[in-house]
Write a protein that holds these residues in place. Structure first.
Motif, short mmCIF file in Angstrom:
data_model
loop_
_atom_site.label_atom_id
_atom_site.label_comp_id
_atom_site.label_asym_id
_atom_site.label_seq_id
_atom_site.Cartn_x
_atom_site.Cartn_y
_atom_site.Cartn_z
N SER A 194 29.59 -49.26 -18.74
CA SER A 194 29.02 -49.65 -17.46
C SER A 194 29.95 -50.65 -16.78
O SER A 194 29.92 -50.81 -15.56
CB SER A 194 27.63 -50.23 -17.63
N ASP A 219 26.86 -48.48 -21.57
CA ASP A 219 25.54 -48.10 -21.08
C ASP A 219 24.65 -47.86 -22.30
O ASP A 219 24.87 -46.90 -23.05
CB ASP A 219 25.69 -46.83 -20.23
N SER A 220 23.65 -48.71 -22.50
CA SER A 220 22.81 -48.61 -23.71
C SER A 220 22.07 -47.28 -23.76
O SER A 220 21.78 -46.77 -24.84
CB SER A 220 21.81 -49.76 -23.76
N ASN A 221 21.80 -46.70 -22.58
CA ASN A 221 21.08 -45.42 -22.56
C ASN A 221 21.94 -44.26 -23.06
O ASN A 221 21.41 -43.17 -23.30
CB ASN A 221 20.61 -45.11 -21.13
N ALA A 222 23.24 -44.49 -23.18
CA ALA A 222 24.14 -43.41 -23.63
C ALA A 222 24.62 -43.64 -25.06
O ALA A 222 25.39 -42.86 -25.59
CB ALA A 222 25.34 -43.31 -22.70
N HIS A 224 23.28 -43.19 -27.84
CA HIS A 224 22.96 -42.14 -28.82
C HIS A 224 24.09 -41.12 -28.95
O HIS A 224 24.17 -40.41 -29.94
CB HIS A 224 21.64 -41.45 -28.43
N SER A 246 14.30 -53.49 -29.02
CA SER A 246 15.14 -52.31 -29.29
C SER A 246 14.81 -51.73 -30.66
O SER A 246 15.00 -50.53 -30.90
CB SER A 246 16.62 -52.65 -29.17
N ASN A 249 12.65 -49.04 -30.09
CA ASN A 249 13.18 -48.11 -29.08
C ASN A 249 12.64 -48.36 -27.68
O ASN A 249 12.42 -47.42 -26.92
CB ASN A 249 12.92 -46.64 -29.48
#
Ligand code: ADP
Ligand code: MG
Length: 250
Positions: A194, A219-222, A224, A246, A249
């Motif tokens: 990010s 980006d924490s959402n990515a 995985h 976290s 989740n």
């Protein structure tokens, strides 16, 4: 997710982005060993916390002998470093980066970030490196260059020339700078960053381009998609409430 400067510089090395020689240390003994591995003076002893402004807060110091490394490492390790980014409570320093001291000709600013409004990657650059970029943006916004890159087209020669001319990059450093920008763009996209910020990016006394500082946020959402990056997380540096959330989740 934020990571430390020494981890960001390790990632830079994987992408052939030039950084000074250096090693992380967790104790005064480790700092001396890291200095030995560098093999020359001066070295720079740098506090590793998830916040900038360390230099002004006393968290970045030059050492010209092994005795000085010992004194300075002793001073910085275990100190509560307060910077404009830590808040008044500061952050406890548990790690150091010991790095080869560089002869600086010029300090520049360079960052890549996601611009949601235009769905592009924006490159920001300024000749006023080493300074707080928010201050530059407020007082002399004309000294910040912004170049938008469409992520589907990727970084092109004309983007590189626009940034290089804006920074008044000397011709002898153009090739290196072009490679650095291309490599940084690849790093940014491949790791779902990010933000990547290099402040300062320097021109050394021998016209080499080098990242002297390194800030990388993912980006924490990515995350995985990047199992290899999860090991870089330092829970000590994060807000305990966020860490707990976290774990569920959230
Ligand atoms: P911060 O942004 O947290 O203050 P930096 O890594 O940018 O930390 O370091 C602050 C300043 O210290 C830099 O602007 C630079 O002038 C100097 N500095 C940092 N690393 C080195 C190095 N390896 N050699 C010489 N000077 C350095
Ligand atoms: Mg900096």
């Amino acid at each position: 997710m934020k990571i430390h400067e020494y981890q960001a510089k390790q990632l830079f090395r994987q992408y052939n982005i030039p950084v000074p020689e250096g090693n992380v240390a967790f104790s005064v003994g480790g700092a001396k060993e890291a200095t030995q591995n560098i093999g020359s003076f001066p070295v720079v002893v740098k506090a590793q916390i998830h916040a900038g402004g360390r230099g002004k807060g006393g968290g970045v110091k030059l050492a010209s002998s092994m005795d000085e490394v010992q004194t300075v490492a002793n001073e910085i390790l275990g100190m509560t470093l307060v910077t404009h980014q830590t808040g008044p409570e500061g952050k406890l320093v548990k790690k150091l980066l010991i790095e080869a001291g560089q002869e600086i000709q010029k300090e520049l600013y360079l960052s890549f970030l996601v611009d949601r409004a235009t769905a592009s990657v924006v490159i920001m650059a300024s000749q006023d490196g080493g300074m707080d970029i928010e201050t530059v943006a407020e007082k002399t916004p004309e000294r910040i260059i912004k170049v938008h890159v469409d992520p589907l087209l990727g970084i092109q020669g004309y983007h590189i020339r626009q940034v290089a001319f804006g920074l008044k990059m000397p011709p002898v450093a153009m090739k290196q700078f072009g490679a650095l920008l291309s490599n940084l763009f690849r790093l940014f996209v491949e790791n779902d960053c990010s933000l990547v910020e290099i402040n300062p990016l320097i021109l050394t006394s021998t016209d080499k381009v080098l990242a002297l500082d390194a800030k990388v946020d993912f980006d924490s959402n990515a995350l995985h998609r990047h199992k290899e990056l999860i090991g870089l997380r330092d829970l000590d540096e994060e807000d305990p409430l966020e860490v707990e959330a976290s774990g569920y989740n959230l």
